[in-house]
Design a protein around this motif. Sequence first.
Motif, PDB file in Angstrom:
ATOM      1  N   ASP A 192      -4.545   3.242  -4.672  1.00  0.00           N
ATOM      2  CA  ASP A 192      -4.324   4.645  -5.042  1.00  0.00           C
ATOM      3  C   ASP A 192      -5.596   5.300  -5.570  1.00  0.00           C
ATOM      4  O   ASP A 192      -5.802   6.495  -5.401  1.00  0.00           O
ATOM      5  CB  ASP A 192      -3.207   4.769  -6.081  1.00  0.00           C
ATOM      6  CG  ASP A 192      -1.828   4.481  -5.513  1.00  0.00           C
ATOM      7  OD1 ASP A 192      -1.673   4.440  -4.271  1.00  0.00           O
ATOM      8  OD2 ASP A 192      -0.901   4.282  -6.316  1.00  0.00           O
ATOM      9  N   ALA A 193      -6.469   4.508  -6.202  1.00  0.00           N
ATOM     10  CA  ALA A 193      -7.726   5.026  -6.750  1.00  0.00           C
ATOM     11  C   ALA A 193      -8.817   5.125  -5.686  1.00  0.00           C
ATOM     12  O   ALA A 193      -9.925   5.562  -5.972  1.00  0.00           O
ATOM     13  CB  ALA A 193      -8.202   4.132  -7.899  1.00  0.00           C
ATOM     14  N   GLY A 194      -8.486   4.691  -4.469  1.00  0.00           N
ATOM     15  CA  GLY A 194      -9.456   4.770  -3.383  1.00  0.00           C
ATOM     16  C   GLY A 194     -10.333   3.550  -3.247  1.00  0.00           C
ATOM     17  O   GLY A 194     -11.297   3.554  -2.494  1.00  0.00           O
ATOM     18  N   THR A 195     -10.025   2.496  -3.966  1.00  0.00           N
ATOM     19  CA  THR A 195     -10.772   1.244  -3.884  1.00  0.00           C
ATOM     20  C   THR A 195     -10.028   0.289  -2.970  1.00  0.00           C
ATOM     21  O   THR A 195      -8.857   0.009  -3.186  1.00  0.00           O
ATOM     22  CB  THR A 195     -10.916   0.592  -5.272  1.00  0.00           C
ATOM     23  OG1 THR A 195     -11.530   1.521  -6.142  1.00  0.00           O
ATOM     24  CG2 THR A 195     -11.723  -0.673  -5.212  1.00  0.00           C
ATOM     25  N   TYR A 241      -2.802  -4.124  -7.409  1.00  0.00           N
ATOM     26  CA  TYR A 241      -3.300  -3.889  -6.051  1.00  0.00           C
ATOM     27  C   TYR A 241      -3.022  -2.446  -5.637  1.00  0.00           C
ATOM     28  O   TYR A 241      -3.896  -1.747  -5.135  1.00  0.00           O
ATOM     29  CB  TYR A 241      -2.632  -4.860  -5.078  1.00  0.00           C
ATOM     30  CG  TYR A 241      -3.142  -4.738  -3.663  1.00  0.00           C
ATOM     31  CD1 TYR A 241      -4.214  -5.509  -3.233  1.00  0.00           C
ATOM     32  CD2 TYR A 241      -2.569  -3.852  -2.755  1.00  0.00           C
ATOM     33  CE1 TYR A 241      -4.702  -5.399  -1.940  1.00  0.00           C
ATOM     34  CE2 TYR A 241      -3.052  -3.727  -1.468  1.00  0.00           C
ATOM     35  CZ  TYR A 241      -4.113  -4.509  -1.064  1.00  0.00           C
ATOM     36  OH  TYR A 241      -4.594  -4.390   0.210  1.00  0.00           O
ATOM     37  N   ARG A 242      -1.800  -1.992  -5.887  1.00  0.00           N
ATOM     38  CA  ARG A 242      -1.424  -0.613  -5.552  1.00  0.00           C
ATOM     39  C   ARG A 242      -2.291   0.383  -6.318  1.00  0.00           C
ATOM     40  O   ARG A 242      -2.738   1.389  -5.757  1.00  0.00           O
ATOM     41  CB  ARG A 242       0.054  -0.392  -5.846  1.00  0.00           C
ATOM     42  CG  ARG A 242       0.512   1.017  -5.524  1.00  0.00           C
ATOM     43  CD  ARG A 242       1.983   1.176  -5.759  1.00  0.00           C
ATOM     44  NE  ARG A 242       2.677   0.648  -4.603  1.00  0.00           N
ATOM     45  CZ  ARG A 242       3.979   0.438  -4.543  1.00  0.00           C
ATOM     46  NH1 ARG A 242       4.743   0.685  -5.575  1.00  0.00           N
ATOM     47  NH2 ARG A 242       4.531  -0.021  -3.448  1.00  0.00           N
ATOM     48  N   ARG A 245       0.809  -1.205   0.000  1.00  0.00           N
ATOM     49  CA  ARG A 245       0.000   0.000   0.000  1.00  0.00           C
ATOM     50  C   ARG A 245       0.848   1.262   0.000  1.00  0.00           C
ATOM     51  O   ARG A 245       0.361   2.333  -0.220  1.00  0.00           O
ATOM     52  CB  ARG A 245      -0.922   0.011   1.213  1.00  0.00           C
ATOM     53  CG  ARG A 245      -1.909  -1.109   1.188  1.00  0.00           C
ATOM     54  CD  ARG A 245      -2.749  -1.127   2.411  1.00  0.00           C
ATOM     55  NE  ARG A 245      -3.504  -2.361   2.447  1.00  0.00           N
ATOM     56  CZ  ARG A 245      -4.591  -2.521   3.132  1.00  0.00           C
ATOM     57  NH1 ARG A 245      -5.066  -1.559   3.862  1.00  0.00           N
ATOM     58  NH2 ARG A 245      -5.227  -3.659   3.108  1.00  0.00           N
ATOM     59  N   SER A 246       2.101   1.149   0.285  1.00  0.00           N
ATOM     60  CA  SER A 246       2.966   2.319   0.356  1.00  0.00           C
ATOM     61  C   SER A 246       3.631   2.566  -0.978  1.00  0.00           C
ATOM     62  O   SER A 246       4.397   1.743  -1.462  1.00  0.00           O
ATOM     63  CB  SER A 246       4.038   2.111   1.434  1.00  0.00           C
ATOM     64  OG  SER A 246       4.985   3.145   1.375  1.00  0.00           O
ATOM     65  N   GLY A 247       3.342   3.703  -1.591  1.00  0.00           N
ATOM     66  CA  GLY A 247       3.972   4.051  -2.855  1.00  0.00           C
ATOM     67  C   GLY A 247       5.416   4.474  -2.691  1.00  0.00           C
ATOM     68  O   GLY A 247       6.093   4.763  -3.661  1.00  0.00           O
ATOM     69  N   GLU A 248       5.890   4.521  -1.453  1.00  0.00           N
ATOM     70  CA  GLU A 248       7.271   4.932  -1.204  1.00  0.00           C
ATOM     71  C   GLU A 248       8.274   3.852  -1.590  1.00  0.00           C
ATOM     72  O   GLU A 248       9.429   4.150  -1.830  1.00  0.00           O
ATOM     73  CB  GLU A 248       7.446   5.302   0.270  1.00  0.00           C
ATOM     74  CG  GLU A 248       6.618   6.501   0.680  1.00  0.00           C
ATOM     75  CD  GLU A 248       6.696   6.779   2.156  1.00  0.00           C
ATOM     76  OE1 GLU A 248       7.540   6.174   2.837  1.00  0.00           O
ATOM     77  OE2 GLU A 248       5.916   7.604   2.626  1.00  0.00           O
ATOM     78  N   LEU A 249       7.843   2.606  -1.626  1.00  0.00           N
ATOM     79  CA  LEU A 249       8.725   1.501  -1.978  1.00  0.00           C
ATOM     80  C   LEU A 249       8.319   0.927  -3.329  1.00  0.00           C
ATOM     81  O   LEU A 249       7.132   0.764  -3.609  1.00  0.00           O
ATOM     82  CB  LEU A 249       8.647   0.379  -0.938  1.00  0.00           C
ATOM     83  CG  LEU A 249       9.126   0.700   0.465  1.00  0.00           C
ATOM     84  CD1 LEU A 249       8.859  -0.482   1.378  1.00  0.00           C
ATOM     85  CD2 LEU A 249      10.584   1.072   0.487  1.00  0.00           C
ATOM     86  N   SER A 250       9.314   0.591  -4.132  1.00  0.00           N
ATOM     87  CA  SER A 250       9.013  -0.078  -5.394  1.00  0.00           C
ATOM     88  C   SER A 250       8.661  -1.540  -5.105  1.00  0.00           C
ATOM     89  O   SER A 250       8.948  -2.058  -4.024  1.00  0.00           O
ATOM     90  CB  SER A 250      10.224  -0.022  -6.328  1.00  0.00           C
ATOM     91  OG  SER A 250      11.262  -0.849  -5.838  1.00  0.00           O
ATOM     92  N   ILE A 251       8.055  -2.189  -6.084  1.00  0.00           N
ATOM     93  CA  ILE A 251       7.729  -3.606  -5.928  1.00  0.00           C
ATOM     94  C   ILE A 251       9.016  -4.406  -5.723  1.00  0.00           C
ATOM     95  O   ILE A 251       9.061  -5.321  -4.908  1.00  0.00           O
ATOM     96  CB  ILE A 251       6.939  -4.131  -7.150  1.00  0.00           C
ATOM     97  CG1 ILE A 251       5.654  -3.310  -7.376  1.00  0.00           C
ATOM     98  CG2 ILE A 251       6.620  -5.609  -7.010  1.00  0.00           C
ATOM     99  CD1 ILE A 251       4.709  -3.236  -6.199  1.00  0.00           C
ATOM    100  N   LYS A 252      10.083  -4.030  -6.402  1.00  0.00           N
ATOM    101  CA  LYS A 252      11.374  -4.704  -6.215  1.00  0.00           C
ATOM    102  C   LYS A 252      11.878  -4.541  -4.786  1.00  0.00           C
ATOM    103  O   LYS A 252      12.358  -5.502  -4.174  1.00  0.00           O
ATOM    104  CB  LYS A 252      12.422  -4.180  -7.189  1.00  0.00           C
ATOM    105  CG  LYS A 252      13.812  -4.750  -6.877  1.00  0.00           C
ATOM    106  CD  LYS A 252      14.671  -4.888  -8.053  1.00  0.00           C
ATOM    107  CE  LYS A 252      16.052  -5.428  -7.797  1.00  0.00           C
ATOM    108  NZ  LYS A 252      16.252  -6.336  -6.723  1.00  0.00           N
ATOM    109  N   GLU A 253      11.776  -3.329  -4.246  1.00  0.00           N
ATOM    110  CA  GLU A 253      12.225  -3.109  -2.863  1.00  0.00           C
ATOM    111  C   GLU A 253      11.407  -3.931  -1.871  1.00  0.00           C
ATOM    112  O   GLU A 253      11.958  -4.485  -0.915  1.00  0.00           O
ATOM    113  CB  GLU A 253      12.132  -1.622  -2.507  1.00  0.00           C
ATOM    114  CG  GLU A 253      13.168  -0.768  -3.217  1.00  0.00           C
ATOM    115  CD  GLU A 253      12.922   0.719  -3.047  1.00  0.00           C
ATOM    116  OE1 GLU A 253      13.920   1.433  -2.842  1.00  0.00           O
ATOM    117  OE2 GLU A 253      11.757   1.163  -3.131  1.00  0.00           O
TER     118      GLU A 253
END
Length: 62
Positions: free
Chosen positions: A44-47, A39-40, A3-11
Motif C-alpha cells: 500500500d505504501a508503494g514498496t 506485507y499489505r 495485495r488486494s485490500g478488498e479481502l481481509s486476512i481472515k477471508e
Amino acid sequence: MARSGELSIKEISDRLRYTSVANFTRIFKKSTGLTPGAYRDLVDAGTEPGPLLPLERPPRLG
C-alpha cells in the motif's frame, strides 16, 4: 490475494482453506519474513517487498 485490500486476512486464509488465521499468518511469515498485514502495508505504501514463495497448503479434508 495479499495485495488486494478488498479481502481481509481472515477471508484470504479461509479461501486458502487454513483452519485459522493464526496458522495462515505463521506460514506466511515463515515464507516471506513478514506478516500478511505488514506485507499489505508495504504494498500500500508503494514498496514492493519482493516475490512471494509458495505457501504450504493444509491437507484437504474429506
